[in-house]
Each structure stands twice: as structure tokens, then as C-alpha cells.
Write a protein that holds these residues in place. Structure first.
Motif, PDB file in Angstrom:
ATOM      1  N   ASP A   1      -3.681   5.243   9.140  1.00  0.00           N
ATOM      2  CA  ASP A   1      -3.116   4.000   8.622  1.00  0.00           C
ATOM      3  C   ASP A   1      -3.306   2.960   9.725  1.00  0.00           C
ATOM      4  O   ASP A   1      -2.643   3.023  10.766  1.00  0.00           O
TER       5      ASP A   1
ATOM      6  N   MET B   1       0.851  -1.199   0.000  1.00  0.00           N
ATOM      7  CA  MET B   1       0.000   0.000   0.000  1.00  0.00           C
ATOM      8  C   MET B   1       0.881   1.240   0.000  1.00  0.00           C
ATOM      9  O   MET B   1       1.729   1.384   0.878  1.00  0.00           O
TER      10      MET B   1
ATOM     11  N   HIS C   1      -6.686   5.500   4.612  1.00  0.00           N
ATOM     12  CA  HIS C   1      -5.409   6.195   4.431  1.00  0.00           C
ATOM     13  C   HIS C   1      -5.683   7.629   3.994  1.00  0.00           C
ATOM     14  O   HIS C   1      -6.594   7.871   3.185  1.00  0.00           O
TER      15      HIS C   1
ATOM     16  N   ILE D   1     -12.225  -0.508  -7.953  1.00  0.00           N
ATOM     17  CA  ILE D   1     -13.614  -0.783  -7.556  1.00  0.00           C
ATOM     18  C   ILE D   1     -14.524   0.377  -7.981  1.00  0.00           C
ATOM     19  O   ILE D   1     -15.641   0.165  -8.464  1.00  0.00           O
TER      20      ILE D   1
ATOM     21  N   SER E   1      -5.389   4.597  -3.218  1.00  0.00           N
ATOM     22  CA  SER E   1      -5.294   3.144  -3.386  1.00  0.00           C
ATOM     23  C   SER E   1      -5.694   2.719  -4.798  1.00  0.00           C
ATOM     24  O   SER E   1      -6.761   3.099  -5.292  1.00  0.00           O
TER      25      SER E   1
ATOM     26  N   GLY F   1     -13.060  -5.643   1.885  1.00  0.00           N
ATOM     27  CA  GLY F   1     -11.865  -5.576   1.036  1.00  0.00           C
ATOM     28  C   GLY F   1     -10.651  -4.988   1.734  1.00  0.00           C
ATOM     29  O   GLY F   1      -9.808  -4.370   1.082  1.00  0.00           O
TER      30      GLY F   1
ATOM     31  N   TYR G   1      -5.222  -7.138   3.396  1.00  0.00           N
ATOM     32  CA  TYR G   1      -3.992  -6.320   3.372  1.00  0.00           C
ATOM     33  C   TYR G   1      -3.351  -6.212   4.748  1.00  0.00           C
ATOM     34  O   TYR G   1      -2.336  -5.547   4.907  1.00  0.00           O
TER      35      TYR G   1
ATOM     36  N   ARG H   1     -21.208  -8.092  -3.858  1.00  0.00           N
ATOM     37  CA  ARG H   1     -20.675  -7.986  -2.490  1.00  0.00           C
ATOM     38  C   ARG H   1     -21.220  -6.732  -1.822  1.00  0.00           C
ATOM     39  O   ARG H   1     -21.674  -6.762  -0.676  1.00  0.00           O
ATOM     40  N   LYS H   2     -21.206  -5.634  -2.546  1.00  0.00           N
ATOM     41  CA  LYS H   2     -21.684  -4.367  -1.974  1.00  0.00           C
ATOM     42  C   LYS H   2     -23.183  -4.437  -1.674  1.00  0.00           C
ATOM     43  O   LYS H   2     -23.653  -3.910  -0.664  1.00  0.00           O
TER      44      LYS H   2
HETATM   45  C1  SAM Z   1      -9.545  -2.979  -1.956  1.00  0.00           C
HETATM   46  S1  SAM Z   1      -9.791  -1.357  -1.344  1.00  0.00           S
HETATM   47  C2  SAM Z   1     -11.429  -1.550  -0.701  1.00  0.00           C
HETATM   48  C3  SAM Z   1     -12.167  -0.260  -0.612  1.00  0.00           C
HETATM   49  C4  SAM Z   1     -13.609  -0.394  -0.128  1.00  0.00           C
HETATM   50  N1  SAM Z   1     -13.674  -0.946   1.189  1.00  0.00           N
HETATM   51  C5  SAM Z   1     -14.405  -1.227  -1.095  1.00  0.00           C
HETATM   52  O1  SAM Z   1     -14.532  -2.439  -0.865  1.00  0.00           O
HETATM   53  O2  SAM Z   1     -14.881  -0.673  -2.094  1.00  0.00           O
HETATM   54  C6  SAM Z   1      -8.814  -1.374   0.132  1.00  0.00           C
HETATM   55  C7  SAM Z   1      -8.950  -0.111   0.946  1.00  0.00           C
HETATM   56  O3  SAM Z   1      -8.309  -0.324   2.188  1.00  0.00           O
HETATM   57  C8  SAM Z   1      -7.519   0.800   2.484  1.00  0.00           C
HETATM   58  N2  SAM Z   1      -6.409   0.345   3.318  1.00  0.00           N
HETATM   59  C9  SAM Z   1      -5.503  -0.630   3.037  1.00  0.00           C
HETATM   60  N3  SAM Z   1      -4.619  -0.759   4.049  1.00  0.00           N
HETATM   61  C10 SAM Z   1      -4.995   0.172   4.972  1.00  0.00           C
HETATM   62  C11 SAM Z   1      -4.482   0.551   6.221  1.00  0.00           C
HETATM   63  N4  SAM Z   1      -3.393  -0.024   6.719  1.00  0.00           N
HETATM   64  N5  SAM Z   1      -5.094   1.554   6.915  1.00  0.00           N
HETATM   65  C12 SAM Z   1      -6.198   2.165   6.407  1.00  0.00           C
HETATM   66  N6  SAM Z   1      -6.743   1.833   5.219  1.00  0.00           N
HETATM   67  C13 SAM Z   1      -6.147   0.858   4.518  1.00  0.00           C
HETATM   68  C14 SAM Z   1      -7.058   1.340   1.147  1.00  0.00           C
HETATM   69  O4  SAM Z   1      -6.689   2.715   1.219  1.00  0.00           O
HETATM   70  C15 SAM Z   1      -8.304   1.108   0.304  1.00  0.00           C
HETATM   71  O5  SAM Z   1      -9.179   2.192   0.348  1.00  0.00           O
END
Ligand code: SAM
Length: 282
Positions: free
Chosen positions: A147, A1, A121, A13, A7, A174, A178, A74-75
Motif C-alpha cells: 500500500d 480504496m 495493493h 478498466i 480495486s 491512473g 488517489y 491512454r494505454k
Molecule cells: C484506477 S486503477 C488503475 C489500474 C492500472 N494502473 C490501469 O490504469 O489500468 C488504480 C490502481 O491503483 C491501485 N492503488 C490505489 N491506491 C493505491 C495505494 N495506496 N497503493 C498501491 N496501489 C494503489 C489500485 O489497487 C488500482 O489497481
């Protein structure tokens, strides 16, 4: 990330939402208002031009066939679960790693007595915030930039309007893939502290593949290369057999589990991610 730019997967998405809303066969699946917000989150809107759509479809086939439809189903499943929680008295919705998801922005005006918060983020959230605030609606979610791999959820929410005494539902869509298993456990422990009374969680989690690799089960090698390039590799997965034990350890019980690909064998859908709706055990 990467912390310095929005992102890539959240952007993907949002792009999928815009594309599906323009597809006469599938647009009925996209909630009203969702594509409009997502379009404003795209920093390269030319990618959505009619001539480019075939390229995006081809890219989907080359990486994870059925991914865009998986996102939208999913949504829809998550929205139904959250609406159910609101019907049971939840008065607070917290969306973690919200990306460009539109659930909180769309529901906030419909449920003025409910507090909606989004955490993400800073780089991703700044784009989202501008897109939502441009709509000039009286009710918008509260945005908390953090974060979650570096800041505890409790610390992130300390200066926010989050109220521990209100029944809440946390949405983690989602995001868990990560986080490392330790970060995931710390996150669930933190949510437990933030829900001292009743509470619900709706989250998605990857299931490990048979070969142990962390990826969508129908992902091609192209997808793995892209996630590595984008610096967004998957770090954790939980099998459905292990889930009740994990939930129990976090003070939760399973309400419902969805495997969209299994539920819709007639559709080409991404495989390997399940959706879980859990409630805090009394
Ligand atoms: C795959 S996207 C999913 C976005 C949304 N939840 C969706 O499903 O449409 C992953 C999201 O998680 C956030 N993310 C990933 N690692 C993160 C972290 N350590 N802290 C905060 N946000 C994080 C990213 O910025 C991104 O917006």
C-alpha cells in the motif's frame, strides 16, 4: 480504496478492455493478449455477457462519456512511450498501482533482458497474479504487494529484484489521483532515489476543473457518487501550467505531454486527465 477486495476502478478498466475487444469497430485498438488476461481478472465475468453490454454502455454514458475509449488510447500511448524508453536502453520497467493493466505481462516475454515489476495493493494483485501465472509463460513480471500510502516505495522494493544500477522507466497510470499531494511528492522523491542515474517516468495525472473539483471534466454526478461509494475518491490534480515547475522540483524534465481528448476532437472521450512522459535531468 478498500484493502480487502480488488480495486473497483481496476476492475472497471479490465471490463472496458474485454468489451472493446468484442466491439468490431474498436477491437483493433486492444493489444493482442490484453483482453484474455483482463477477462481472467474479472470476478463477475457474467457482466460481460452480450446481453449486458448495452447496460455497461449506458452506465458509461451516465457517468463519464468516452471513458472506455480514453482508457484504451491512454494505454496505447503509454505502451509506445515505454517501448521508446526500452529502445533508449532502459532495462527495467516498474508499474505502480498496476491493477489489471497488461503492459508488463505482455512485454515481459518479448524483452527477456528487461526486468518487469508491478506494485499494487495485495487484494488486487492476488487476482492479477493468478491471471498472469495461469498463462504459463517463461517470463512474467515480479509482483510486489504494498500500500503506497502506508509503505515507502523504497521499502516496498527493498526485497524485490529492483536494481538501482539499471536504467529504469516507472509507469504510474491512473494512480496519482488517489494519493494526496504530499503522498504524490513523497512518491516522486522516492523514485528519484531509485533512479540515481538515467531514468524515465510515464504517468497520468488529473487536471483540476475550473470549479476546483477533482473529477473528470465531463463526469456526471452519478460518477462522483460511485467513486464515493467505492471509497476511491480523487485526492490530487496538477494543471499542465504547473507541471514543468513540479517536474523540475523532482529532478525531471518534460519529454512529451498528451491530452487525448484535445488530440482526437472527432471522438467522444473522457476529459481532464493528461499523460506525461518525463526524463530525469542529467
Ligand atoms: C484506477 S486503477 C488503475 C489500474 C492500472 N494502473 C490501469 O490504469 O489500468 C488504480 C490502481 O491503483 C491501485 N492503488 C490505489 N491506491 C493505491 C495505494 N495506496 N497503493 C498501491 N496501489 C494503489 C489500485 O489497487 C488500482 O489497481
Amino acid at each position: 480504496m478498500r484493502a480487502d477486495r480488488p480495486s473497483s476502478t481496476a476492475t472497471l478498466i479490465a471490463a472496458a478492455t474485454v468489451l472493446l475487444a468484442r466491439d468490431p469497430r474498436l477491437r483493433h485498438l486492444v493489444p493482442a493478449g490484453a483482453a484474455e488476461i483482463c477477462a481472467r481478472c474479472l470476478t463477475r465475468p457474467w457482466l460481460m455477457a452480450t446481453q449486458m453490454r448495452w447496460l455497461v454502455r449506458a452506465a458509461e454514458r451516465a457517468t463519464i462519456p468516452g471513458l472506455m475509449l480514453h482508457f484504451m488510447l491512454r494505454k496505447r500511448w503509454i505502451e509506445a512511450a515505454v517501448r521508446g524508453a526500452l529502445g533508449r536502453g532502459c532495462r527495467q520497467v516498474v508499474v505502480l498501482g498496476a491493477g489489471f493493466d497488461t503492459l508488463a505481462a505482455r512485454l515481459a516475454p518479448q524483452f527477456p533482458a528487461v526486468r518487469f515489476l508491478e506494485i499494487d495493493h495485495p487484494a488486487t494483485q492476488a487476482v492479477k497474479r493468478a491471471a498472469v501465472e495461469r498463462r504459463n509463460l517463461p517470463q512474467v513480471p515480479s509482483f510486489v504487494a504494498a500500500d503506497l500510502a502506508r509503505t515507502s516505495l523504497g521499502d516496498a522494493l527493498a526485497a524485490s529484484p529492483y536494481d538501482r544500477n539499471r536504467a529504469s522507466v516507472f509507469v504510474i497510470e491512473g494512480l496519482l489521483m488517489y494519493l494526496t499531494p504530499d503522498e504524490m511528492a513523497a512518491l516522486f522523491a522516492a523514485i528519484g532515489e531509485l533512479q540515481p542515474r538515467a531514468g524515465e517516468l510515464v504517468f497520468t495525472v488529473m487536471e483540476p476543473r475550473r470549479d476546483g473539483r477533482l473529477a473528470f471534466h465531463n463526469a456526471t454526478w452519478v460518477e462522483r457518487a460511485l467513486l464515493a461509494l467505492w471509497k476511491e475518491p480523487f485526492k490530487s490534480a496538477v494543471s499542465r501550467d504547473a507541471l514543468p515547475g513540479r517536474l523540475g522540483g523532482w529532478g525531471l524534465r518534460l519529454r512529451e505531454l498528451a491530452d487525448l481528448a484535445a488530440a482526437h476532437p472527432d471522438l467522444v472521450l473522457a476529459r481532464g486527465e493528461i499523460i506525461v512522459h518525463a526524463a530525469r535531468s542529467p
